[in-house]
Scaffold this motif. Structure first.
Motif, PDB file in Angstrom:
ATOM      1  N   ASP A  37       0.806  -1.234   0.000  1.00 35.30           N
ATOM      2  CA  ASP A  37       0.000   0.000   0.000  1.00 35.30           C
ATOM      3  C   ASP A  37       0.836   1.279   0.000  1.00 35.30           C
ATOM      4  O   ASP A  37       0.463   2.291   0.612  1.00 35.30           O
ATOM      5  N   GLY A  38       1.977   1.213  -0.631  1.00 34.40           N
ATOM      6  CA  GLY A  38       2.783   2.416  -0.837  1.00 34.40           C
ATOM      7  C   GLY A  38       3.581   2.895   0.347  1.00 34.40           C
ATOM      8  O   GLY A  38       4.293   3.895   0.246  1.00 34.40           O
ATOM      9  N   TRP A  39       3.482   2.205   1.513  1.00 32.01           N
ATOM     10  CA  TRP A  39       4.248   2.711   2.658  1.00 32.01           C
ATOM     11  C   TRP A  39       4.887   1.611   3.520  1.00 32.01           C
ATOM     12  O   TRP A  39       5.945   1.811   4.101  1.00 32.01           O
ATOM     13  N   TYR A 129       8.342  10.009  -3.787  1.00 30.76           N
ATOM     14  CA  TYR A 129       7.555   9.086  -2.961  1.00 30.76           C
ATOM     15  C   TYR A 129       8.359   8.424  -1.836  1.00 30.76           C
ATOM     16  O   TYR A 129       7.793   7.723  -1.000  1.00 30.76           O
ATOM     17  N   TRP A 132       6.897   8.904   1.586  1.00 28.86           N
ATOM     18  CA  TRP A 132       5.708   8.175   2.042  1.00 28.86           C
ATOM     19  C   TRP A 132       6.105   6.872   2.752  1.00 28.86           C
ATOM     20  O   TRP A 132       5.292   6.277   3.456  1.00 28.86           O
ATOM     21  N   HIS A 164      -1.687  13.129  -6.605  1.00 28.06           N
ATOM     22  CA  HIS A 164      -0.817  11.990  -6.877  1.00 28.06           C
ATOM     23  C   HIS A 164      -0.624  11.838  -8.381  1.00 28.06           C
ATOM     24  O   HIS A 164      -1.597  11.903  -9.146  1.00 28.06           O
ATOM     25  N   ALA A 335       6.506   2.573  -3.986  1.00 32.71           N
ATOM     26  CA  ALA A 335       5.554   3.562  -3.456  1.00 32.71           C
ATOM     27  C   ALA A 335       5.005   4.420  -4.596  1.00 32.71           C
ATOM     28  O   ALA A 335       3.794   4.657  -4.681  1.00 32.71           O
ATOM     29  N   TYR A 338       2.503   2.515  -6.630  1.00 35.21           N
ATOM     30  CA  TYR A 338       1.226   2.366  -5.917  1.00 35.21           C
ATOM     31  C   TYR A 338       0.379   3.631  -6.022  1.00 35.21           C
ATOM     32  O   TYR A 338      -0.780   3.610  -6.426  1.00 35.21           O
ATOM     33  N   PHE A 339       0.998   4.767  -5.654  1.00 35.38           N
ATOM     34  CA  PHE A 339       0.208   6.002  -5.565  1.00 35.38           C
ATOM     35  C   PHE A 339      -0.148   6.595  -6.924  1.00 35.38           C
ATOM     36  O   PHE A 339      -1.065   7.397  -7.024  1.00 35.38           O
ATOM     37  N   ALA A 345      -6.115   4.476  -3.751  1.00 35.22           N
ATOM     38  CA  ALA A 345      -5.156   5.083  -2.822  1.00 35.22           C
ATOM     39  C   ALA A 345      -5.641   6.474  -2.428  1.00 35.22           C
ATOM     40  O   ALA A 345      -5.991   7.272  -3.272  1.00 35.22           O
TER      41      ALA A 345
END
Ligand code: KG4
Ligand code: ZN
Length: 347
Positions: A37-39, A129, A132, A164, A335, A338-339, A345
């Motif tokens: 989930d990007g983080w 990113y 994040w 984003h 990341a 993802y975003f 997101a």
């Protein structure tokens, strides 16, 4: 998301709890990571061919590409180690073409063999990113728009990010990137490669700042400070000043090295911080971000904080949470993928 030079198939993704396996090979780091989930970082493996480049004082593309070929499979094995993932992301540009090809070809083949979507990521967007990573959105959320200074060996940009995936470059270096200037100055002073950390450490030995280099504002007011008109940068003149000063002094003592390193670092950080804060105020952003290899520099972080305080700019100031998220890594690429591709997101 970038349109890829390497004709990678880009698929839109709408899943939550999404794990992305990312590959980064744009310069001299071969890296792979799995991020959820990007983080949430599940693995982050980095093999650097830095030692091979110490002899030449800089990256030789042919040498870097061969090192990527050797490292890519062991690095991927270590990053995956039985973990599942839903998609593959890879740095597609910018970078050394022969280095990029190792990552993009590997990603395309793995995507084909494992039947996973492959997402092409722009390296500079990846650096943005990095901030994040490890930021749990339940506890702390980045508020857009942000103004990011992404500064490393290969790039030096002020980026306004309103949404984003929307990156507006509002300023960039017209010649050397700041990291490149750090590397060249380290070479002039005989401090080795990579120059950034060496210059930062040497500058700490300067007890009293007697030397000051001129700042390249690229448009200055009568007072000799920046006139707020150009957000571009230039560091090649400063490098020439350093060469002149080093030649004037002849054989450099430890004290000479420290004085020149400190004055150089002061000049670079003053310009970077002044323009970052000027741009943040002009565009009324909610947060100020610093990222890229040079964001590892503690002095630069302090100068930015000082400028924010002096100008009553009360906003979150963020930089990557770990040193190895400042320099090249694959977690930031995951990341970014993802975003910029998931439609659910929200942070
Ligand atoms: O992001 P990065 O790993 O590679 C590129 O995308 O270029 O950045 C590497 C650059 C090098 O120029 C290095 O000298 C610089 O970041 N750097 C630093 C520091 N650590 C790395 N510059 C100043 N101070 C540091 N502590
Ligand atoms: Zn980079």
């Amino acid at each position: 998301m970038t349109k890829s030079l390497f004709s990678i198939i880009i698929l839109p993704i709408t899943l939550d709890d999404m794990r992305i396996l990312a590959i980064e090979s744009s310069c001299d780091e071969t890296a792979a990571a799995i991020v959820e989930d990007g983080w949430k970082v599940h693995s982050n493996v980095i093999a650097s061919s830095l030692n091979l480049h110490k002899k030449t004082g800089g990256v030789v593309p042919e040498v870097a590409a061969r090192a990527h070929l050797e490292a890519i499979i062991p690095v991927l094995e270590k990053a995956v180690e039985g973990r599942h993932f839903d998609a593959i992301a890879v740095t597609a540009e910018p970078g050394l073409v022969t280095s990029l090809l190792v990552g993009t070809e590997t990603a395309k083949w793995l995507g084909y063999l494992w039947n996973k979507p492959v997402i092409a990521v722009n390296h500079i967007h990846g650096h943005v990113y990095a901030n994040w990573l490890e930021l749990d959105p339940e506890k702390d959320r980045i508020e857009l728009p942000i103004l990011a200074l992404s500064v490393s060996g290969g790039h030096n940009e002020l980026i306004l990010m309103k949404e984003h995936g929307e990156f507006e470059i509002i300023g960039k270096s017209r010649d050397d990137a700041a990291g490149e200037a750090f590397d060249k100055v380290a070479r002039i002073l005989g401090l080795g490669y990579p120059g950034g950390p060496a210059v930062e450490t040497t500058a700490k030995n300067c007890a009293e700042a007697k030397l000051s280099f001129p700042r390249a504002w690229l448009n200055q007011s009568n007072s000799g400070r920046w006139d707020q008109s150009s957000f571009d940068f230039s560091f090649s003149g400063l490098k020439s000043e350093v060469i002149r000063e080093a030649q004037r002094r002849g054989n450099l003592t430890d004290q000479d090295q420290a004085e020149i390193a400190s004055a150089f670092q002061e000049a670079v950080c003053d310009v970077l911080a002044t323009k970052l804060i000027g741009a943040a105020k002009k565009h009324q952003v909610k947060e100020i971000h610093l990222t890229g290899g040079v964001s590892a520099n503690q002095f630069l972080r302090l100068v930015i904080e000082r400028h924010m305080k002096e100008q009553d700019l009360n906003r979150p100031f963020r930089h990557p949470k770990k040193m190895n998220y400042c320099t090249d890594n694959a977690a930031m690429i995951a990341a970014a993928a993802y975003f910029t591709t998931t439609t659910t997101a929200t942070s």
